[in-house]
Design an enzyme around this catalytic site. Structure first.
Site, PDB file in Angstrom:
ATOM      1  CB  CYS A   1     -12.696  -0.759   7.980  1.00  0.00           C
ATOM      2  SG  CYS A   1     -12.751  -1.752   9.460  1.00  0.00           S
TER       3      CYS A   1
ATOM      4  CB  CYS B   1      -0.952  -0.001   1.180  1.00  0.00           C
ATOM      5  SG  CYS B   1      -1.990  -1.471   1.210  1.00  0.00           S
TER       6      CYS B   1
ATOM      7  CG  HIS C   1      -6.571   1.514   0.598  1.00  0.00           C
ATOM      8  ND1 HIS C   1      -5.560   2.158  -0.084  1.00  0.00           N
ATOM      9  CD2 HIS C   1      -5.955   0.610   1.405  1.00  0.00           C
ATOM     10  CE1 HIS C   1      -4.387   1.653   0.311  1.00  0.00           C
ATOM     11  NE2 HIS C   1      -4.597   0.711   1.191  1.00  0.00           N
TER      12      HIS C   1
END
Lengths: 145, 379
Positions: B198, B83, B323
């Site tokens: 989250c 990431c 994300h």
């Protein structure tokens, strides 16, 4: 711990990760490696010593029978193969190593700093229904269940 | 590092993150490239090289994207650093100009994601035993609660803040406000982390054009400079380490501050890796925005909200933008460039002069990469 009913295919259980655990007269243990050259200890038996880089010098040693809980969580969003929430944590072993393992999901076991001892338990089933066993710690005071 | 050329960000472009289920990743990425090139005011023959970040998109993604825009045969490097891949690509692009190899470089981050828990590809005993990405951040949070008395509400307040910021940003994906109670009582994921703490998976892309001081001078408007960029690793191997802060965040931040000749107190605005609320709180401490154990006070005082002392994730962050792994780190720079230029309409941090980007990736808390980059506004 709960014992899942035996599946129909007679493959009752198998280790979730080959070579992770063993059992002797002292009970369940984690397979560690100890380097005969420098004495460095690892979780799992490895070909190369991470410390001195000697190859083929790691010999099997029993570790992980006891430790203390460093931290924990109860996992609710379940990875594949799990059917109900389960507790996991990091256990700081007397051997100086920290391991990730399942923890008995009861208030007396989920105490940071609390003493824990190792058992082997069915953690989940694979797609054929075979129970997969691996390390699970519980409080020595909670007794064998 | 000494003797480096000054490098600026000339252009930024983003394709707001969403599902894009029926769109190829190359088609997701190209509008971001075009937007960044137009923002920079440059054409394809001005670009010497491209660094392209992704995690799951297969071979030579950069070449696949840019051949559809008829780029010439430039140097293209595809980068994977979990990431932190996007920020690692920006760092490589910066270095390639700073060291004199290239004069103008295109950075692309693009990812197309499915649903659910991230599927780690490499075999690992922890993951086999049932560890998950949220569980890793929950384990760190639980220890922080134990050592510093941090409350579950402290983490949840970051979820509320994220949605408030997102409500002001048209590029954010989840823009409805949430109350503290809604965050706290949302579905449990890994105790103390609940659903609204989250980040969601997302698909999308972001792109930047970086150039030398001479190239930046040709573009009208204020310049944005990359002052430093540090990339640190975590290489712990089953050691009994302190998990209440991320060592790689501390290391990268310390190095980035030193090379930029500034301290944490000089930072006006931060975009950091809030994959989970608990991570954001721990990163406050790792980046030195507050003392260790001071994370709860910082968020409760509103210091990291828009209008506070050092606003964090004014874009909405990963929590409210979602994300797309390889694109996330690049998109942080889009927001910071708009903020430093004074163009972040509706969410502008007043007189933002010095900004910090932080991103983190890996397969667990014990193996990973963290990149910290410091940006400043020129004249």
């Amino acid at each position: 711990m709960t014992s899942p009913a035996a599946p129909e295919n007679n493959l009752v259980e198998q280790p979730i990760w080959t070579g992770l655990m063993g059992r002797d007269e002292g009970g369940a243990f984690l397979v560690g490696g100890k380097c005969s050259t420098c004495g460095f200890t690892t979780l799992g038996l490895r070909d190369i010593c991470p410390e001195c880089w000697a190859q083929g010098t790691m010999t099997e040693t029993a570790i992980g029978r006891r430790g203390r809980l460093y931290t924990y969580t109860v996992i609710h969003q379940l990875p594949h193969g799990y059917e109900e929430p389960f507790a996991v944590g990091y256990v700081d072993l007397d051997d100086g190593i920290r391991v990730f393992a399942h923890i008995e999901n009861t208030p007396d076991c989920l105490v940071i700093g609390g003493e824990l001892e190792l058992t082997s338990a069915a953690l989940r089933r694979d797609d054929t229904g075979t129970a997969l066993t691996g390390p699970k710690y519980h409080s020595p005071n909670s007794g064998e269940t | 590092m000494h003797g480096l050329r000054r490098v600026g960000i000339l252009g930024v472009g983003i394709v707001p993150f969403d599902k894009y289920e029926d769109v190829l990743v190359e088609d997701i990425a190209r509008p971001a490239v075009i937007a960044a090139m137009k923002d920079a005011g440059v054409g394809r023959t001005d670009i010497d090289a491209s660094f392209v970040s992704h995690l799951y998109q297969g071979e030579v993604l950069g070449q696949r994207i840019l051949k559809g825009l008829r780029f010439p045969e430039i140097t293209i490097t595809n980068i994977e650093n979990a990431c932190a891949g996007g920020s690692s690509a920006v760092r490589e692009a910066w270095l390639s100009i700073a060291t004199g190899e290239h004069d103008m470089v295109l950075v692309i981050g693009a990812e197309k994601m499915g649903r659910g828990l991230i599927n780690f590809v490499s075999p690992d005993v922890e993951l086999t035993l049932g560890n998950t990405a949220p569980a890793q951040y929950a384990l760190a949070a639980r220890r922080h609660m134990h050592e510093f008395g941090t409350s579950p509400e402290a983490f949840a307040k970051i979820g509320v803040k994220s949605r408030h910021h997102a409500s002001l940003n048209p590029n954010a994906r989840f823009r409805d406000a949430l109350t503290l109670d809604e965050v706290m009582t949302s579905r449990p994921i890994a105790d103390p982390i609940t659903l609204y703490q989250c980040c969601r998976n997302g698909s999308g892309a972001a792109a930047l054009v970086l150039g030398t001081e001479e190239k930046c001078a040709a573009r009208p408007g204020p310049s944005v400079w990359i002052e430093s960029s540090a990339l640190a690793s975590v290489m712990a191997d089953k050691e009994q380490r302190d998990l209440t802060s991320f060592g790689a965040t501390r290391t990268a931040a310390t190095q980035a501050y030193e090379e930029a000749g500034i301290g944490a107190e000089d930072i006006d605005i931060v975009e950091l890796h809030d994959a989970f609320t608990t991570g954001e709180l721990l990163h406050y401490e790792g980046l030195g925005l507050c003392a260790k154990g001071g994370g709860e006070q910082l968020v409760s005082d509103g210091d990291t909200s828009l209008g506070g002392r050092v606003p964090v994730n004014v874009s909405g962050g990963l929590l409210s933008k979602s994300h797309p792994l390889g694109a996330t780190g690049v998109a942080q720079f889009c927001e910071l460039v708009w903020q430093l230029r004074g163009d972040a309409e509706g969410r502008q941090v007043e007189d933002a002069r010095t900004a910090l980007a932080h991103s983190q990736g890996g397969t667990g808390l014990e193996a990973g990469a963290t990149c910290v980059t410091v940006l400043t506004r020129g004249t």
